[in-house]
Design an enzyme around this catalytic site. Structure first.
Site, short mmCIF file in Angstrom:
data_model
loop_
_atom_site.label_atom_id
_atom_site.label_comp_id
_atom_site.label_asym_id
_atom_site.label_seq_id
_atom_site.Cartn_x
_atom_site.Cartn_y
_atom_site.Cartn_z
N LEU A 150 0.87 -1.18 0.00
CA LEU A 150 0.00 0.00 0.00
C LEU A 150 0.91 1.23 0.00
O LEU A 150 1.71 1.38 -0.88
CB LEU A 150 -0.96 -0.05 1.18
CG LEU A 150 -1.98 -1.19 1.11
CD1 LEU A 150 -2.89 -1.19 2.32
CD2 LEU A 150 -2.80 -1.13 -0.16
N CYS A 151 0.80 2.18 0.90
CA CYS A 151 1.74 3.29 1.06
C CYS A 151 1.10 4.67 0.92
O CYS A 151 0.06 4.83 0.30
CB CYS A 151 2.93 3.28 0.08
SG CYS A 151 3.82 1.73 0.07
N THR A 152 1.79 5.65 1.50
CA THR A 152 1.49 7.06 1.31
C THR A 152 2.80 7.76 0.96
O THR A 152 3.79 7.60 1.66
CB THR A 152 0.90 7.70 2.58
OG1 THR A 152 -0.32 7.03 2.93
CG2 THR A 152 0.62 9.17 2.36
N ARG A 167 7.73 9.26 2.67
CA ARG A 167 6.82 8.15 2.41
C ARG A 167 6.68 7.24 3.64
O ARG A 167 7.62 7.07 4.42
CB ARG A 167 7.30 7.31 1.23
CG ARG A 167 8.43 6.40 1.53
CD ARG A 167 8.00 4.91 1.54
NE ARG A 167 8.17 4.29 0.26
CZ ARG A 167 7.17 3.90 -0.52
NH1 ARG A 167 5.93 4.06 -0.13
NH2 ARG A 167 7.41 3.33 -1.68
N ARG A 341 -6.63 7.62 3.40
CA ARG A 341 -5.43 8.27 3.95
C ARG A 341 -5.13 9.58 3.23
O ARG A 341 -4.40 10.42 3.74
CB ARG A 341 -4.23 7.32 3.84
CG ARG A 341 -4.27 6.15 4.82
CD ARG A 341 -3.31 5.04 4.43
NE ARG A 341 -3.86 4.25 3.34
CZ ARG A 341 -3.24 4.03 2.19
NH1 ARG A 341 -2.05 4.55 1.96
NH2 ARG A 341 -3.81 3.31 1.25
#
Length: 403
Positions: A150-152, A167, A341
Protein backbone atom coordinates in the site's frame (compact mmCIF):
# COMPACT_ATOMS: atom_id res chain seq x y z
CA UNK A 1 0.78 -18.50 13.85
CA UNK A 2 -1.38 -16.92 11.14
CA UNK A 3 -4.93 -16.16 12.22
CA UNK A 4 -7.19 -14.85 9.47
CA UNK A 5 -10.22 -13.43 11.26
CA UNK A 6 -12.37 -10.67 9.80
CA UNK A 7 -13.36 -9.35 13.22
CA UNK A 8 -9.71 -8.82 14.14
CA UNK A 9 -9.09 -6.72 11.04
CA UNK A 10 -11.72 -4.26 12.20
CA UNK A 11 -10.60 -3.95 15.79
CA UNK A 12 -10.11 -0.35 16.81
CA UNK A 13 -11.81 0.77 13.60
CA UNK A 14 -14.89 3.00 13.36
CA UNK A 15 -16.46 5.52 11.00
CA UNK A 16 -17.68 8.81 12.35
CA UNK A 17 -18.98 11.04 9.56
CA UNK A 18 -19.24 11.75 5.87
CA UNK A 19 -17.86 14.94 4.37
CA UNK A 20 -17.83 16.47 0.89
CA UNK A 21 -15.06 18.60 -0.52
CA UNK A 22 -13.38 19.78 -3.70
CA UNK A 23 -9.65 19.20 -3.73
CA UNK A 24 -7.00 21.37 -5.36
CA UNK A 25 -7.27 19.32 -8.56
CA UNK A 26 -10.94 20.22 -8.92
CA UNK A 27 -12.38 16.80 -8.12
CA UNK A 28 -15.41 16.66 -5.81
CA UNK A 29 -15.64 13.72 -3.46
CA UNK A 30 -17.72 12.42 -0.61
CA UNK A 31 -15.77 10.37 1.83
CA UNK A 32 -16.15 8.79 5.25
CA UNK A 33 -13.51 9.71 7.82
CA UNK A 34 -12.17 6.70 9.69
CA UNK A 35 -11.04 6.81 13.26
CA UNK A 36 -8.34 9.41 13.13
CA UNK A 37 -6.58 12.00 15.25
CA UNK A 38 -5.71 15.64 14.90
CA UNK A 39 -2.57 16.43 12.92
CA UNK A 40 0.44 15.45 14.96
CA UNK A 41 3.05 18.03 15.96
CA UNK A 42 6.57 17.88 17.36
CA UNK A 43 7.06 14.17 16.66
CA UNK A 44 10.52 14.77 15.20
CA UNK A 45 13.19 13.73 16.04
CA UNK A 46 11.42 10.36 16.34
CA UNK A 47 10.67 9.03 19.80
CA UNK A 48 7.83 7.55 21.80
CA UNK A 49 5.45 4.67 21.11
CA UNK A 50 5.18 5.22 17.31
CA UNK A 51 8.96 4.88 16.88
CA UNK A 52 10.35 1.33 16.71
CA UNK A 53 13.94 2.37 16.05
CA UNK A 54 16.50 3.35 13.39
CA UNK A 55 17.17 1.32 10.25
CA UNK A 56 20.73 -0.03 9.80
CA UNK A 57 22.94 0.90 6.83
CA UNK A 58 24.68 -1.56 4.51
CA UNK A 59 26.88 -0.93 1.47
CA UNK A 60 26.23 -2.74 -1.81
CA UNK A 61 29.43 -2.68 -3.87
CA UNK A 62 28.48 -2.57 -7.55
CA UNK A 63 32.10 -3.29 -8.48
CA UNK A 64 31.68 -6.83 -7.15
CA UNK A 65 30.24 -9.56 -9.36
CA UNK A 66 26.42 -9.58 -8.93
CA UNK A 67 26.57 -13.05 -7.36
CA UNK A 68 28.60 -11.68 -4.41
CA UNK A 69 27.10 -8.22 -3.79
CA UNK A 70 24.56 -9.22 -1.16
CA UNK A 71 26.59 -11.79 0.79
CA UNK A 72 27.42 -9.63 3.83
CA UNK A 73 23.86 -8.40 4.24
CA UNK A 74 22.28 -11.81 3.76
CA UNK A 75 24.67 -13.45 6.20
CA UNK A 76 23.28 -11.10 8.85
CA UNK A 77 19.63 -11.45 7.80
CA UNK A 78 19.29 -15.15 6.90
CA UNK A 79 17.27 -16.10 10.05
CA UNK A 80 14.83 -13.23 9.50
CA UNK A 81 14.26 -14.02 5.83
CA UNK A 82 13.72 -17.71 6.61
CA UNK A 83 11.10 -16.73 9.18
CA UNK A 84 9.11 -14.60 6.73
CA UNK A 85 9.35 -17.20 3.98
CA UNK A 86 7.96 -19.82 6.37
CA UNK A 87 5.05 -17.48 7.12
CA UNK A 88 4.43 -17.03 3.40
CA UNK A 89 4.42 -20.79 2.91
CA UNK A 90 1.99 -21.20 5.82
CA UNK A 91 -0.27 -18.63 4.21
CA UNK A 92 -0.20 -20.35 0.81
CA UNK A 93 -0.67 -23.81 2.34
CA UNK A 94 -3.68 -22.57 4.31
CA UNK A 95 -5.45 -22.03 0.98
CA UNK A 96 -3.97 -25.00 -0.91
CA UNK A 97 -3.22 -27.58 1.83
CA UNK A 98 -1.73 -30.10 -0.59
CA UNK A 99 1.51 -28.12 -0.75
CA UNK A 100 1.40 -28.19 -4.57
CA UNK A 101 1.80 -24.41 -4.90
CA UNK A 102 5.11 -24.38 -3.05
CA UNK A 103 6.17 -27.49 -4.96
CA UNK A 104 5.60 -25.57 -8.21
CA UNK A 105 7.53 -22.60 -6.82
CA UNK A 106 10.54 -24.76 -6.01
CA UNK A 107 10.36 -26.72 -9.28
CA UNK A 108 9.32 -24.13 -11.90
CA UNK A 109 10.50 -20.68 -10.85
CA UNK A 110 14.27 -21.42 -11.04
CA UNK A 111 13.85 -22.06 -14.77
CA UNK A 112 12.69 -18.46 -15.20
CA UNK A 113 15.76 -16.92 -13.54
CA UNK A 114 17.55 -16.23 -16.81
CA UNK A 115 14.59 -14.14 -17.99
CA UNK A 116 14.95 -11.61 -15.17
CA UNK A 117 16.75 -8.40 -16.09
CA UNK A 118 20.47 -8.10 -15.44
CA UNK A 119 21.88 -8.04 -12.82
CA UNK A 120 18.85 -9.16 -10.79
CA UNK A 121 18.90 -12.83 -11.76
CA UNK A 122 22.52 -13.36 -10.76
CA UNK A 123 22.05 -11.38 -7.55
CA UNK A 124 19.06 -13.54 -6.59
CA UNK A 125 21.10 -16.66 -7.31
CA UNK A 126 23.83 -15.36 -4.98
CA UNK A 127 21.28 -14.68 -2.21
CA UNK A 128 19.94 -18.23 -2.48
CA UNK A 129 23.48 -19.62 -2.26
CA UNK A 130 24.52 -17.69 0.85
CA UNK A 131 21.24 -18.24 2.73
CA UNK A 132 20.66 -21.87 1.75
CA UNK A 133 17.07 -20.99 0.82
CA UNK A 134 15.67 -22.77 -2.26
CA UNK A 135 16.13 -20.60 -5.35
CA UNK A 136 12.44 -20.73 -6.27
CA UNK A 137 11.48 -19.28 -2.90
CA UNK A 138 13.97 -16.40 -3.23
CA UNK A 139 12.53 -15.63 -6.68
CA UNK A 140 9.01 -15.69 -5.20
CA UNK A 141 10.13 -13.29 -2.46
CA UNK A 142 11.32 -10.91 -5.17
CA UNK A 143 7.99 -10.82 -7.01
CA UNK A 144 5.72 -10.91 -3.97
CA UNK A 145 5.83 -7.10 -3.61
CA UNK A 146 3.77 -6.74 -6.81
CA UNK A 147 0.76 -7.91 -4.76
CA UNK A 148 0.53 -6.51 -1.25
CA UNK A 149 2.07 -3.01 -1.06
CA UNK A 150 0.00 0.00 0.00
CA UNK A 151 1.74 3.29 1.06
CA UNK A 152 1.49 7.06 1.31
CA UNK A 153 3.98 9.26 -0.58
CA UNK A 154 4.42 13.04 -0.49
CA UNK A 155 6.56 15.42 -2.54
CA UNK A 156 6.63 19.05 -1.38
CA UNK A 157 8.41 22.23 -2.34
CA UNK A 158 9.25 24.78 0.35
CA UNK A 159 9.41 28.55 -0.08
CA UNK A 160 13.11 28.37 -1.04
CA UNK A 161 12.39 25.87 -3.83
CA UNK A 162 13.86 22.92 -1.91
CA UNK A 163 12.18 19.60 -2.81
CA UNK A 164 11.35 17.26 0.08
CA UNK A 165 10.03 13.71 -0.34
CA UNK A 166 8.53 11.51 2.36
CA UNK A 167 6.82 8.15 2.41
CA UNK A 168 5.21 5.57 4.68
CA UNK A 169 5.76 2.01 3.48
CA UNK A 170 2.61 0.04 4.33
CA UNK A 171 2.84 -3.66 3.60
CA UNK A 172 1.24 -6.98 4.51
CA UNK A 173 -2.52 -6.57 4.18
CA UNK A 174 -4.49 -9.86 4.25
CA UNK A 175 -1.32 -11.81 5.10
CA UNK A 176 -2.41 -12.92 8.57
CA UNK A 177 -3.53 -11.02 11.65
CA UNK A 178 -2.01 -11.80 15.05
CA UNK A 179 -4.90 -11.56 17.52
CA UNK A 180 -2.53 -11.68 20.48
CA UNK A 181 -0.90 -8.30 19.81
CA UNK A 182 -3.16 -6.75 17.12
CA UNK A 183 -0.58 -6.68 14.33
CA UNK A 184 -0.24 -7.98 10.79
CA UNK A 185 2.12 -10.96 10.83
CA UNK A 186 4.10 -10.10 7.67
CA UNK A 187 4.28 -6.40 8.57
CA UNK A 188 6.02 -7.25 11.82
CA UNK A 189 8.34 -9.78 10.21
CA UNK A 190 9.44 -7.24 7.61
CA UNK A 191 10.71 -4.78 10.20
CA UNK A 192 13.86 -6.78 11.08
CA UNK A 193 14.49 -7.14 7.32
CA UNK A 194 14.28 -3.40 6.64
CA UNK A 195 17.66 -1.94 5.66
CA UNK A 196 19.10 1.26 4.25
CA UNK A 197 21.40 0.58 1.32
CA UNK A 198 24.15 2.69 -0.17
CA UNK A 199 25.00 1.46 -3.66
CA UNK A 200 28.58 2.40 -4.59
CA UNK A 201 30.67 2.16 -7.74
CA UNK A 202 34.30 3.25 -8.02
CA UNK A 203 34.13 4.35 -4.37
CA UNK A 204 31.33 6.81 -5.15
CA UNK A 205 27.68 6.76 -4.11
CA UNK A 206 25.40 5.87 -7.04
CA UNK A 207 22.15 5.90 -5.07
CA UNK A 208 20.68 5.26 -1.64
CA UNK A 209 17.57 3.21 -0.93
CA UNK A 210 15.49 1.51 1.71
CA UNK A 211 14.58 -2.09 1.02
CA UNK A 212 13.95 -5.49 2.56
CA UNK A 213 16.92 -7.84 2.82
CA UNK A 214 16.62 -10.48 0.12
CA UNK A 215 14.73 -8.21 -2.28
CA UNK A 216 16.93 -6.87 -5.09
CA UNK A 217 14.35 -4.52 -6.59
CA UNK A 218 13.76 -1.10 -5.01
CA UNK A 219 10.64 0.62 -3.66
CA UNK A 220 12.16 3.75 -2.08
CA UNK A 221 15.33 5.64 -2.94
CA UNK A 222 17.17 8.67 -4.30
CA UNK A 223 20.16 9.83 -6.25
CA UNK A 224 21.71 12.65 -4.19
CA UNK A 225 21.48 15.92 -6.08
CA UNK A 226 19.26 14.52 -8.85
CA UNK A 227 15.94 12.88 -7.94
CA UNK A 228 13.98 10.86 -5.39
CA UNK A 229 11.58 8.02 -6.18
CA UNK A 230 8.95 5.96 -4.37
CA UNK A 231 6.48 3.33 -5.52
CA UNK A 232 2.85 2.88 -4.45
CA UNK A 233 0.61 0.02 -5.50
CA UNK A 234 -2.30 0.79 -7.84
CA UNK A 235 -5.39 -1.41 -7.89
CA UNK A 236 -6.80 -2.08 -11.36
CA UNK A 237 -8.86 -4.86 -13.02
CA UNK A 238 -6.00 -5.77 -15.36
CA UNK A 239 -3.61 -5.77 -12.45
CA UNK A 240 -0.44 -7.46 -11.37
CA UNK A 241 -1.91 -10.97 -11.31
CA UNK A 242 -2.61 -10.84 -15.04
CA UNK A 243 0.80 -9.33 -15.83
CA UNK A 244 2.60 -11.93 -13.74
CA UNK A 245 0.66 -14.76 -15.39
CA UNK A 246 1.52 -13.40 -18.84
CA UNK A 247 5.19 -13.13 -17.86
CA UNK A 248 5.34 -16.69 -16.52
CA UNK A 249 3.64 -18.00 -19.67
CA UNK A 250 6.25 -16.36 -21.89
CA UNK A 251 5.11 -12.82 -22.74
CA UNK A 252 8.04 -10.93 -21.24
CA UNK A 253 7.99 -7.49 -22.87
CA UNK A 254 7.15 -5.75 -19.56
CA UNK A 255 9.38 -4.83 -16.61
CA UNK A 256 8.79 -5.83 -13.02
CA UNK A 257 8.05 -2.61 -11.13
CA UNK A 258 10.64 -3.17 -8.40
CA UNK A 259 13.28 -3.89 -11.01
CA UNK A 260 12.47 -0.82 -13.12
CA UNK A 261 12.73 1.27 -9.94
CA UNK A 262 16.17 -0.26 -9.32
CA UNK A 263 17.24 0.42 -12.91
CA UNK A 264 16.12 4.06 -12.80
CA UNK A 265 17.82 4.71 -9.47
CA UNK A 266 21.03 3.11 -10.71
CA UNK A 267 21.19 4.41 -14.27
CA UNK A 268 19.05 7.52 -14.91
CA UNK A 269 21.08 10.72 -15.02
CA UNK A 270 18.34 13.31 -14.43
CA UNK A 271 14.80 13.92 -13.20
CA UNK A 272 13.55 14.23 -16.79
CA UNK A 273 15.18 10.98 -17.89
CA UNK A 274 13.71 9.16 -14.89
CA UNK A 275 10.29 10.65 -15.64
CA UNK A 276 10.42 9.57 -19.27
CA UNK A 277 11.39 5.98 -18.42
CA UNK A 278 8.73 5.64 -15.74
CA UNK A 279 6.06 7.14 -18.00
CA UNK A 280 6.67 5.02 -21.10
CA UNK A 281 8.12 1.62 -20.14
CA UNK A 282 5.68 -1.31 -20.14
CA UNK A 283 5.37 -2.79 -16.64
CA UNK A 284 4.05 -6.05 -15.19
CA UNK A 285 1.66 -4.42 -12.69
CA UNK A 286 -0.18 -1.07 -12.48
CA UNK A 287 1.58 1.37 -10.20
CA UNK A 288 2.05 4.92 -9.02
CA UNK A 289 5.57 6.29 -9.40
CA UNK A 290 6.17 9.31 -7.15
CA UNK A 291 9.14 11.29 -8.41
CA UNK A 292 10.86 14.34 -6.94
CA UNK A 293 13.70 16.38 -8.41
CA UNK A 294 16.08 19.08 -7.20
CA UNK A 295 14.78 22.17 -9.02
CA UNK A 296 11.59 24.16 -8.50
CA UNK A 297 8.55 22.41 -9.98
CA UNK A 298 10.26 19.03 -10.31
CA UNK A 299 7.80 16.72 -8.62
CA UNK A 300 5.03 14.48 -9.93
CA UNK A 301 2.88 11.40 -9.49
CA UNK A 302 2.82 9.15 -12.55
CA UNK A 303 -0.32 6.99 -12.66
CA UNK A 304 0.42 3.88 -14.68
CA UNK A 305 -1.44 1.01 -16.21
CA UNK A 306 0.65 -1.83 -17.55
CA UNK A 307 1.12 -0.34 -21.02
CA UNK A 308 1.51 3.39 -20.45
CA UNK A 309 0.82 6.50 -18.43
CA UNK A 310 -2.76 7.51 -17.59
CA UNK A 311 -1.93 10.75 -15.79
CA UNK A 312 1.03 12.83 -14.64
CA UNK A 313 0.11 15.04 -11.68
CA UNK A 314 2.83 17.68 -11.34
CA UNK A 315 3.86 20.31 -8.86
CA UNK A 316 3.06 23.87 -9.91
CA UNK A 317 4.34 26.15 -7.14
CA UNK A 318 3.75 29.30 -9.19
CA UNK A 319 0.05 28.44 -9.13
CA UNK A 320 0.10 27.54 -5.42
CA UNK A 321 0.36 23.77 -5.93
CA UNK A 322 3.33 23.15 -3.63
CA UNK A 323 2.73 19.46 -2.90
CA UNK A 324 1.50 16.25 -4.49
CA UNK A 325 0.16 13.33 -2.46
CA UNK A 326 -0.44 9.73 -3.49
CA UNK A 327 -1.91 6.81 -1.57
CA UNK A 328 -3.36 3.87 -3.53
CA UNK A 329 -6.26 5.38 -5.44
CA UNK A 330 -6.47 7.41 -8.65
CA UNK A 331 -6.67 11.10 -7.80
CA UNK A 332 -9.83 11.57 -9.87
CA UNK A 333 -11.65 8.85 -7.90
CA UNK A 334 -12.79 8.58 -4.30
CA UNK A 335 -10.57 6.42 -2.09
CA UNK A 336 -12.00 3.13 -0.87
CA UNK A 337 -14.41 4.24 1.84
CA UNK A 338 -12.57 2.35 4.59
CA UNK A 339 -9.13 3.54 3.56
CA UNK A 340 -9.01 7.30 3.11
CA UNK A 341 -5.43 8.27 3.95
CA UNK A 342 -5.44 10.92 1.23
CA UNK A 343 -7.78 13.34 3.02
CA UNK A 344 -5.93 13.52 6.36
CA UNK A 345 -2.58 13.78 4.56
CA UNK A 346 -3.76 16.81 2.57
CA UNK A 347 -5.49 18.32 5.57
CA UNK A 348 -2.31 18.15 7.63
CA UNK A 349 -0.15 19.54 4.81
CA UNK A 350 -2.55 22.45 4.36
CA UNK A 351 -2.45 23.16 8.09
CA UNK A 352 1.34 22.99 8.03
CA UNK A 353 1.55 25.51 5.12
CA UNK A 354 4.35 25.86 2.62
CA UNK A 355 6.12 28.35 4.91
CA UNK A 356 6.59 25.67 7.56
CA UNK A 357 7.13 22.53 5.52
CA UNK A 358 10.31 20.67 6.46
CA UNK A 359 11.64 17.18 7.07
CA UNK A 360 10.29 17.48 10.61
CA UNK A 361 6.78 18.56 9.64
CA UNK A 362 6.53 15.91 6.90
CA UNK A 363 7.35 13.35 9.60
CA UNK A 364 4.49 14.85 11.66
CA UNK A 365 2.08 14.32 8.76
CA UNK A 366 3.26 10.74 8.23
CA UNK A 367 2.87 10.10 11.98
CA UNK A 368 -0.80 11.10 12.02
CA UNK A 369 -3.32 8.24 12.14
CA UNK A 370 -4.62 6.81 9.82
CA UNK A 371 -1.69 7.86 7.58
CA UNK A 372 0.26 5.90 10.16
CA UNK A 373 -1.51 2.57 10.62
CA UNK A 374 -1.02 -1.09 11.53
CA UNK A 375 0.51 -1.83 8.12
CA UNK A 376 3.22 0.83 8.34
CA UNK A 377 6.66 -0.76 8.31
CA UNK A 378 8.85 2.33 7.93
CA UNK A 379 8.94 6.05 7.20
CA UNK A 380 11.57 7.53 4.86
CA UNK A 381 12.46 11.24 4.57
CA UNK A 382 14.53 12.60 1.67
CA UNK A 383 16.02 15.96 0.73
CA UNK A 384 17.65 15.46 -2.67
CA UNK A 385 19.44 18.82 -2.84
CA UNK A 386 21.06 18.44 0.57
CA UNK A 387 21.69 14.71 0.12
CA UNK A 388 19.68 13.99 3.29
CA UNK A 389 18.21 10.48 3.67
CA UNK A 390 16.81 8.85 6.79
CA UNK A 391 14.46 5.96 7.59
CA UNK A 392 12.72 4.88 10.79
CA UNK A 393 10.83 1.75 11.77
CA UNK A 394 7.30 2.54 12.95
CA UNK A 395 4.64 1.23 15.31
CA UNK A 396 0.99 2.22 15.54
CA UNK A 397 -0.14 1.60 19.10
CA UNK A 398 -3.84 1.04 19.80
CA UNK A 399 -6.23 2.55 19.10
CA UNK A 400 -5.09 2.27 15.50
CA UNK A 401 -6.88 1.19 12.34
CA UNK A 402 -5.98 -2.07 10.64
CA UNK A 403 -4.71 -0.31 7.50
Amino acid sequence: MMTLTISAWWRGFSIYKVMSSKNEDGFTSSFPIQWTEDCRKSTYPPSGPTYRGPVPWYTINLDLPPYKRWHELMTDKTPAIKLILNSMKDFVNAFVPSGKIMELVDRKLPGLLSHLPDPCGEEIEGIAAVTGIPLGEVIAFNIFYEFFTLCTSIVTEDKEGDLLHGRNMDFGIFLGWNINNNTWVITEQLKPLTVNLEFRRNNKTVFKATSFAGYVGMLTGFQPGRFSLTLNERFAPSGGYLGILEWILGKRDAMWIGFIMRSVLENATSYEEAKNILTTTKIVAPAYFILGGHQSGEGCVITRDRKGSLDVNELNPKQGKWYVVQTNYDRWKNPFFLDDRRTPTKMCLNRTTQEHISIATIYDVLSTKPVLNKLTVYTTLMDVTKGHYETYLRDCPDPCIGW
